[in-house]
Design an enzyme around this catalytic site. Structure first.
Site, PDB file in Angstrom:
ATOM      1  N   ASP A   7      21.337 -32.545 -24.386  1.00 57.26           N
ATOM      2  CA  ASP A   7      22.226 -33.079 -23.356  1.00 57.26           C
ATOM      3  C   ASP A   7      21.881 -32.318 -22.081  1.00 57.26           C
ATOM      4  OD1 ASP A   7      24.340 -34.453 -22.090  1.00 57.26           O
ATOM      5  OD2 ASP A   7      25.704 -32.785 -22.479  1.00 57.26           O
ATOM      6  N   GLU A  67      19.097 -37.395 -23.743  1.00 58.29           N
ATOM      7  CA  GLU A  67      19.927 -38.416 -23.111  1.00 58.29           C
ATOM      8  C   GLU A  67      19.338 -38.802 -21.761  1.00 58.29           C
ATOM      9  OE1 GLU A  67      24.563 -39.080 -23.086  1.00 58.29           O
ATOM     10  OE2 GLU A  67      24.035 -37.495 -21.686  1.00 58.29           O
ATOM     11  N   ASP A 140      29.048 -30.012 -24.299  1.00 61.31           N
ATOM     12  CA  ASP A 140      27.616 -30.268 -24.118  1.00 61.31           C
ATOM     13  C   ASP A 140      26.860 -30.143 -25.446  1.00 61.31           C
ATOM     14  OD1 ASP A 140      27.491 -30.136 -20.938  1.00 61.31           O
ATOM     15  OD2 ASP A 140      28.766 -28.517 -21.683  1.00 61.31           O
TER      16      ASP A 140
END
Length: 179
Positions: A7, A67, A140
């Site tokens: 992330d 991501e 996160d």
């Protein structure tokens, strides 16, 4: 297959390592790489690169799932997060680790079955799917685990789709020239 989920972030980059065997998922480790806001950007990116390289060398994932970025407001944040994302991609490339990318909606769909799930729903499903005793924190790291899970769920399907698209149909579509 061992998946490293990422992330991206400059202040806090979440990571999660998940082993995938068939439909079985097992959490190996997760956490965050944090950098101080008062540190020059180049040093922050260097820190992310070195810490992520250590994680790659320690856990030897077969793929890094990252991501994709989606920002509709703060372009300054988008640029710095994009730089951190680029450093993550570079660290994977330097270690010859395959890279897969997922949108936030794809991750939510793969983990919860609903593309508009909220953070709490995602964390709860990550906890359930990985058999964790408590919700993974910080957010996160939970997001990074969700990204790894999304790849674990998607990769077998993607391999089937590739195989199917490469199967001969019996028709020859290329134009042949005479000699």
């Amino acid at each position: 297959m061992r998946v490293l989920g990422i992330d991206p972030g400059i202040a806090r980059l979440g990571y999660g390592v998940v082993d995938v065997e068939g439909s079985s998922l097992r959490c190996v480790t997760y956490g965050c790489i944090e950098t101080d806001a008062h540190t020059p950007l180049a040093v922050r990116l260097q820190t992310i690169f070195h810490r992520l390289t250590d994680i790659l060398l320690t856990h030897r994932p077969s793929v890094m799932a990252v991501e994709e970025l989606f920002f509709n407001r703060n372009t300054t944040t988008a640029f710095t997060v994009g730089q951190a994302r680029g450093v993550a991609l570079l660290s994977a490339a330097e270690q010859s680790v395959a890279i897969a990318e997922y949108t936030p909606m794809q991750v939510k769909q793969a983990v919860t079955g609903y593309g508009r799930a909220d953070k709490r729903q995602i964390q709860q499903m990550v906890k359930v799917l990985l058999g964790l005793a408590e919700l993974p924190k910080p957010d996160d790291a939970a997001d990074a685990l969700a990204i790894a899970i999304a790849h674990g769920h998607s990769a077998p399907i993607d391999r089937l789709v590739v195989r199917e698209s490469n199967r001969p149909t019996g028709w020859t579509w290329e134009r042949r020239t005479r000699r």
